[in-house]
Design an enzyme around this catalytic site. Structure first.
Site, PDB file in Angstrom:
ATOM      1  N   HIS A  36     -45.477 102.917  38.667  1.00 31.06           N
ATOM      2  CA  HIS A  36     -45.475 103.008  39.775  1.00 31.06           C
ATOM      3  C   HIS A  36     -44.713 102.172  40.626  1.00 31.06           C
ATOM      4  CE1 HIS A  36     -45.849 105.408  44.007  1.00 31.06           C
ATOM      5  NE2 HIS A  36     -45.541 104.198  44.408  1.00 31.06           N
ATOM      6  N   GLU A  37     -44.907 100.577  40.734  1.00 23.86           N
ATOM      7  CA  GLU A  37     -43.602 100.308  41.181  1.00 23.86           C
ATOM      8  C   GLU A  37     -42.573 100.320  40.230  1.00 23.86           C
ATOM      9  OE1 GLU A  37     -44.174  98.222  44.370  1.00 23.86           O
ATOM     10  OE2 GLU A  37     -46.242 100.024  44.212  1.00 23.86           O
ATOM     11  N   HIS A  50     -40.381 103.083  41.688  1.00 18.44           N
ATOM     12  CA  HIS A  50     -39.354 102.586  42.666  1.00 18.44           C
ATOM     13  C   HIS A  50     -38.385 102.046  42.329  1.00 18.44           C
ATOM     14  CE1 HIS A  50     -41.662 103.928  45.630  1.00 18.44           C
ATOM     15  NE2 HIS A  50     -43.271 103.347  45.349  1.00 18.44           N
ATOM     16  N   GLU A  86     -42.925 108.081  47.745  1.00 14.52           N
ATOM     17  CA  GLU A  86     -44.061 108.617  46.748  1.00 14.52           C
ATOM     18  C   GLU A  86     -43.881 109.152  45.010  1.00 14.52           C
ATOM     19  OE1 GLU A  86     -46.281 105.227  47.605  1.00 14.52           O
ATOM     20  OE2 GLU A  86     -44.504 104.806  47.348  1.00 14.52           O
ATOM     21  N   ASP A 118     -44.715 108.510  41.792  1.00 17.78           N
ATOM     22  CA  ASP A 118     -46.048 108.896  40.834  1.00 17.78           C
ATOM     23  C   ASP A 118     -45.324 109.969  39.889  1.00 17.78           C
ATOM     24  OD1 ASP A 118     -47.593 107.655  42.788  1.00 17.78           O
ATOM     25  OD2 ASP A 118     -47.648 109.486  44.041  1.00 17.78           O
TER      26      ASP A 118
END
Length: 490
Positions: A142-143, A146, A208, A212
């Site tokens: 997930h990071e 980003h 987000e 995801d």
């Protein structure tokens, strides 16, 4: 002088510079929405605000500022495990530049964060909340999502007026959170974000969702369990219900029942199958859990209790028990606890390092060094083995040999501040004063303490008169450090 106590924890340098704090890149507060959002690949719009090269420079400066203020783990087994997990994820991420810089904060809270320029931060507490490697990988993927979509740059495009107070406060909050159990950090983060929260709420929902979706795709392509994301979200919600305050991670990555359902629905596109957990993850997790107990004796009782009541990972519980017994100076008991693991899996490097650690802690240096030397013949490139061997040689008084290993390691891992820290220590013990100044300078540079780095470099220059090559190298490094000090305010 270096204290040989496992786990390793580097000293925290207090050199906070508010200007550097503008480099922080945590991602937005918000709630999840119900459907996937297919955003286009980030193009020139955000690049007008901040280029990839500028992001990397921001990330480098931020990491140095963070290191100078936060207790970070230098346990080579923990670092090596996380680096290998990222090596598994990165080829399948959407990052154009498949490299990251990892920093591990020694803190029991559930937190992870991404910073522009490819910086990923992990609190050791995250590994205690993530019950399996797949759950941990879901957070890390997930990071990476980003970072790959450059959400930091996109936020700056829409929030230019709020950038300075928000980013400065968020770095301060992260530092406070990593130096405490989180209350002060949460207050700082939430206070500075209050003014900006409403303006960016809908944008952060998209961030987000996008992270995801991309994170799950990375997991699938890396051969990991897509259902782990919803499982980890449920662990986070459980932690939120049980604690009087939300984990730091949930302040910047809110989790709702709807978001859990969205993650589960995405995963259901793929057949459900069993994914065996990685024992190495459970062993590293046991190390972290042992570190978090107040005393080794308490940790030993905890792991023994798990073994007595059928542990979910009996080998990891036994490993943690042996580790805690060794730290309690119960060396015979530690050897006895470790013996079944060595008999079952004698080639596992983690067990052999534990075997050597017991002997070294018991001051049986010859036996411990022999174990490490044998393992290095089989795994010469192993980072944990090389670090442990250098540490053991230092403790045994073989300073020159230790320095030679660390010098080679510093060339391979020039951004590893713990290697430079050890090299400075052993050079001092060996009487190599020039080497002390050079290694200390690199350590201070990596921690953003440029004034002290320049002092070390100038002291080194006094010792190289007559050696034109070394003098030129040191002068060039001094110029670099001076420039970094001038540029740190951006």
């Amino acid at each position: 002088m270096l204290s040989f106590v496992f786990p390793h924890l580097k000293p925290v340098l207090r050199a906070y510079t508010p200007a550097i704090s503008l480099a922080i890149g945590l991602f937005a507060i918000g709630t999840s929405a119900s459907a996937d959002v297919d955003l286009p690949t980030l193009g020139d719009t955000s690049s007008v605000t901040i280029s990839p090269q500028q992001e990397r420079e921001l990330g480098k400066q931020w990491l140095r500022a963070y290191r100078s203020q936060v207790p970070t783990s230098s346990d080579p087994l923990v670092i090596d495990y996380l680096e290998q997990l990222f090596d598994r994820l990165l080829p399948y991420s959407q990052l154009q530049r498949k490299q990251i810089e990892l920093v591990v904060a020694e803190n029991r809270t559930l937190n992870a964060f991404a910073v522009p320029g490819g910086i990923i931060g992990v609190h050791t507490g995250l590994l205690t909340y993530a019950k399996t490697e797949n759950q941990l990988a879901a957070v890390l993927a997930h990071e990476l999502g980003h970072l790959s979509q450059r959400h930091y740059a996109r936020r700056l495009e829409s929030e230019k007026n709020l950038m300075v107070p928000m980013l400065a406060g968020m770095l301060a909050g992260l530092v406070l959170a990593a130096n405490s159990e989180g209350d002060a950090g949460i207050a700082a983060i939430m206070g500075t974000q209050a003014a900006a929260q409403q303006a960016r709420l809908s944008f952060s929902r998209q961030n987000e969702q996008e992270a995801d979706r991309i994170g799950m795709q990375t997991m699938i392509e890396a051969g990991l369990d897509p259902y782990a994301a919803s499982e980890m979200f449920e662990e986070m919600m459980r932690a939120n219900r049980l604690n009087r305050r939300p984990p730091e991670y949930l302040l910047t990555h809110p989790v709702s029942e709807r978001r859990v359902a969205d993650a589960r629905n995405r995963a259901m596109k793929y057949p459900r199958k069993a994914y065996p957990d990685n024992l190495e993850y459970q062993l590293v997790r046991a190390r972290i859990r042992a570190n978090q107990e107040e005393t080794p004796q308490i940790a030993a009782r905890m792991f023994k209790s798990e073994l007595d009541r059928e542990s979910d990972s009996p080998d990891a519980s036994r490993y943690g028990w042996a580790l805690a017994l060794s730290r309690s100076s119960q060396f015979d008991a530690a050897r006895e606890a470790l013996a079944p693991l060595l008999e079952k899996d004698p080639t596992r490097v983690t067990y052999q390092i534990m075997r050597a650690d017991i002997e070294i802690t018991a001051e049986r240096y010859k036996a411990g060094l022999s174990i490490l030397e044998d393992q290095l013949k089989k795994h010469p490139g192993s980072y944990p083995l090389n670090v442990r061997y250098a540490e053991a040689l230092m403790k045994a008084g073989s300073y020159k040999e230790s320095a030679e290993i660390l010098d080679r390691l510093s060339r391979k891992r020039s951004n590893d501040d713990y290697v430079w820290y050890l090299l400075a220590e052993v050079n001092g013990l060996a009487g190599n004063i020039l080497g002390v100044h050079q290694a200390r300078a690199e350590y201070f540079i990596l921690n953003g303490v440029y004034d002290r780095a320049m002092i070390q470099l100038r002291n080194a220059l006094k010792l190289t008169q007559g050696n034109s090559y070394q003098t030129a190298m040191l002068e060039e490094r001094l110029k670099y450090t001076q420039q970094q000090m001038l540029n740190r305010g951006f």
